[in-house]
Design a protein around this motif. Sequence first.
Motif, PDB file in Angstrom:
ATOM      1  N   ARG A 153      -7.571  69.515  94.042  1.00  0.00           N
ATOM      2  CA  ARG A 153      -8.212  68.879  92.897  1.00  0.00           C
ATOM      3  C   ARG A 153      -7.581  69.373  91.587  1.00  0.00           C
ATOM      4  O   ARG A 153      -7.359  68.578  90.667  1.00  0.00           O
ATOM      5  CB  ARG A 153      -9.712  69.177  92.903  1.00  0.00           C
ATOM      6  CG  ARG A 153     -10.483  68.462  91.809  1.00  0.00           C
ATOM      7  CD  ARG A 153     -11.974  68.595  92.046  1.00  0.00           C
ATOM      8  NE  ARG A 153     -12.372  69.988  92.171  1.00  0.00           N
ATOM      9  CZ  ARG A 153     -13.557  70.370  92.659  1.00  0.00           C
ATOM     10  NH1 ARG A 153     -14.421  69.464  93.068  1.00  0.00           N
ATOM     11  NH2 ARG A 153     -13.860  71.646  92.733  1.00  0.00           N
ATOM     12  N   LYS A 199     -15.819  74.427  90.631  1.00  0.00           N
ATOM     13  CA  LYS A 199     -15.069  73.622  89.676  1.00  0.00           C
ATOM     14  C   LYS A 199     -13.594  73.964  89.671  1.00  0.00           C
ATOM     15  O   LYS A 199     -12.743  73.123  89.412  1.00  0.00           O
ATOM     16  CB  LYS A 199     -15.644  73.817  88.266  1.00  0.00           C
ATOM     17  CG  LYS A 199     -17.094  73.385  88.109  1.00  0.00           C
ATOM     18  CD  LYS A 199     -17.247  71.892  88.275  1.00  0.00           C
ATOM     19  CE  LYS A 199     -18.701  71.454  88.048  1.00  0.00           C
ATOM     20  NZ  LYS A 199     -18.886  70.006  88.251  1.00  0.00           N
ATOM     21  N   SER A 221     -18.071  60.862  95.464  1.00  0.00           N
ATOM     22  CA  SER A 221     -18.513  61.013  94.080  1.00  0.00           C
ATOM     23  C   SER A 221     -17.313  61.334  93.187  1.00  0.00           C
ATOM     24  O   SER A 221     -16.509  62.221  93.492  1.00  0.00           O
ATOM     25  CB  SER A 221     -19.551  62.138  93.974  1.00  0.00           C
ATOM     26  OG  SER A 221     -19.829  62.449  92.637  1.00  0.00           O
ATOM     27  N   GLU A 222     -17.187  60.619  92.074  1.00  0.00           N
ATOM     28  CA  GLU A 222     -16.086  60.864  91.151  1.00  0.00           C
ATOM     29  C   GLU A 222     -16.203  62.234  90.495  1.00  0.00           C
ATOM     30  O   GLU A 222     -15.196  62.845  90.149  1.00  0.00           O
ATOM     31  CB  GLU A 222     -16.059  59.775  90.080  1.00  0.00           C
ATOM     32  CG  GLU A 222     -15.703  58.392  90.606  1.00  0.00           C
ATOM     33  CD  GLU A 222     -15.595  57.366  89.493  1.00  0.00           C
ATOM     34  OE1 GLU A 222     -15.899  57.741  88.338  1.00  0.00           O
ATOM     35  OE2 GLU A 222     -15.225  56.225  89.782  1.00  0.00           O
ATOM     36  N   LYS A 223     -17.419  62.729  90.331  1.00  0.00           N
ATOM     37  CA  LYS A 223     -17.607  64.048  89.719  1.00  0.00           C
ATOM     38  C   LYS A 223     -16.949  65.141  90.564  1.00  0.00           C
ATOM     39  O   LYS A 223     -16.388  66.108  90.058  1.00  0.00           O
ATOM     40  CB  LYS A 223     -19.082  64.332  89.547  1.00  0.00           C
ATOM     41  CG  LYS A 223     -19.775  63.479  88.467  1.00  0.00           C
ATOM     42  CD  LYS A 223     -21.217  63.892  88.308  1.00  0.00           C
ATOM     43  CE  LYS A 223     -21.890  63.085  87.193  1.00  0.00           C
ATOM     44  NZ  LYS A 223     -23.312  63.495  87.022  1.00  0.00           N
ATOM     45  N   VAL A 224     -17.057  64.983  91.879  1.00  0.00           N
ATOM     46  CA  VAL A 224     -16.481  65.976  92.784  1.00  0.00           C
ATOM     47  C   VAL A 224     -14.961  65.815  92.858  1.00  0.00           C
ATOM     48  O   VAL A 224     -14.210  66.775  92.792  1.00  0.00           O
ATOM     49  CB  VAL A 224     -17.096  65.846  94.189  1.00  0.00           C
ATOM     50  CG1 VAL A 224     -16.410  66.810  95.183  1.00  0.00           C
ATOM     51  CG2 VAL A 224     -18.587  66.135  94.147  1.00  0.00           C
ATOM     52  N   PHE A 268     -12.833  64.529  90.684  1.00  0.00           N
ATOM     53  CA  PHE A 268     -12.132  64.881  89.452  1.00  0.00           C
ATOM     54  C   PHE A 268     -12.624  66.191  88.832  1.00  0.00           C
ATOM     55  O   PHE A 268     -12.145  66.602  87.766  1.00  0.00           O
ATOM     56  CB  PHE A 268     -12.276  63.742  88.424  1.00  0.00           C
ATOM     57  CG  PHE A 268     -11.611  62.470  88.862  1.00  0.00           C
ATOM     58  CD1 PHE A 268     -10.229  62.344  88.737  1.00  0.00           C
ATOM     59  CD2 PHE A 268     -12.335  61.416  89.406  1.00  0.00           C
ATOM     60  CE1 PHE A 268      -9.602  61.153  89.134  1.00  0.00           C
ATOM     61  CE2 PHE A 268     -11.721  60.252  89.811  1.00  0.00           C
ATOM     62  CZ  PHE A 268     -10.345  60.119  89.668  1.00  0.00           C
ATOM     63  N   GLY A 269     -13.602  66.845  89.480  1.00  0.00           N
ATOM     64  CA  GLY A 269     -14.086  68.122  88.986  1.00  0.00           C
ATOM     65  C   GLY A 269     -14.789  68.021  87.652  1.00  0.00           C
ATOM     66  O   GLY A 269     -14.665  68.899  86.793  1.00  0.00           O
ATOM     67  N   LEU A 270     -15.552  66.961  87.484  1.00  0.00           N
ATOM     68  CA  LEU A 270     -16.249  66.742  86.182  1.00  0.00           C
ATOM     69  C   LEU A 270     -17.535  67.547  86.111  1.00  0.00           C
ATOM     70  O   LEU A 270     -18.134  67.884  87.104  1.00  0.00           O
ATOM     71  CB  LEU A 270     -16.545  65.254  86.031  1.00  0.00           C
ATOM     72  CG  LEU A 270     -15.308  64.327  86.066  1.00  0.00           C
ATOM     73  CD1 LEU A 270     -15.754  62.877  85.984  1.00  0.00           C
ATOM     74  CD2 LEU A 270     -14.360  64.650  84.932  1.00  0.00           C
TER      75      LEU A 270
END
Length: 380
Positions: free
Chosen positions: A201, A291, A373-376, A378-380
């Motif tokens: 990531r 993260k 999930s896009e948060k996971v 892209f590490g958002l």
Amino acid sequence: MINKIITLVHKELLDAARDKRSVMAGLYYAIGTPLIMCGLFFVLIGQLTSPGDIKITINNQQYAPDLVRYLANKGVLHGETADPELKAISLTITEQYPQQMSKGQQAEVILEADKSNEKLQKSIHRLEQQLQSYSMEMGGLRLIARGIDPRVVRPIKLRVEDQSTATSRGGFILGVAIFTMIYAVFISGMNLAIDTSAGERERNSLALLLSHPVSTRELVISKILAVTLFALLGLALILLVSKFAYTLVPWQELGFSIQISPEFMLLMLLVGTPLALMAASLQIFVSFMAKTFKEAQSYLTIVLIIPMGISMMASYEIAPDTLQWLPVSGQQQALMAFVKGREIPLLQLLLSSATTLLIALVMALGLERMLKSEKVVFGL
């Protein structure tokens, strides 16, 4: 689907092979731990089988020459103040000692030492044992001088018939060895688990990989299998090194033998496979929750305490019986029963292995959901 998974696993293994330092960091434990343990056992056996002389300060030696001579024959000597090997232990013989001994009374000697000092505890215990032996010997002579058989004061004669074998007596050592082998499963694939999750990531290669025509499930399975292979490689290495290293230690000096048989190695690999799957899925899951790469390392260091604690409790039998049915401890106790020549608790082993696989499946499903999930991603 199978071809895609094989291709993805191959890709993960190639990525891991490029970073040789990271790969070897996980495998150094499997290679080095048995060698270090055998070196420590060499030193320990040498100390137990041929204990060296200890030098202490003996005050008023002229009052008890027989006692001083007895202690010297047992390796407890009077040392000079300038001697660097002189222990901080003082044995003082009182002035009344000769008169009390001649009258058949209880003679007093004073032992002065700091029992909280770990470096002195072994020497203090040895000195106390020798004084107790001398006291019993003198007591027996006093009874004989009065025409009394010393056995009168020992009405019970205990005869112990040991039913253990040389192999079963070495069960404690093998229990420690099994602990290191199980821990190798969790250590060997940890760096790859971090690199294939948080590492990818950070390098922005995870999103690129998901843009290819592969499903999230295929990606999760491939990552878990790759880490599992590294965990099993570490287990195989520690088994091979242990098999040759443990044969070099003179266990016969302590009255038992340690043998890592091919049957044990095969059973260890079979038992270790569910543990490797659980370790891989758990480590990847935790790494994706972090993260950054460094944060994932911190999280996994904390997570590793759990299996280590469970395994240690199972090793020293300080845990409740419930642990016999749980992952890690259940497999470990079954392996210990095997090396001690006892019957393997199959129900306990099967249930703990099934629980292990269930945890691995839950972690895998959780990973599949996380990677959608896009948060996971892209590490958002």
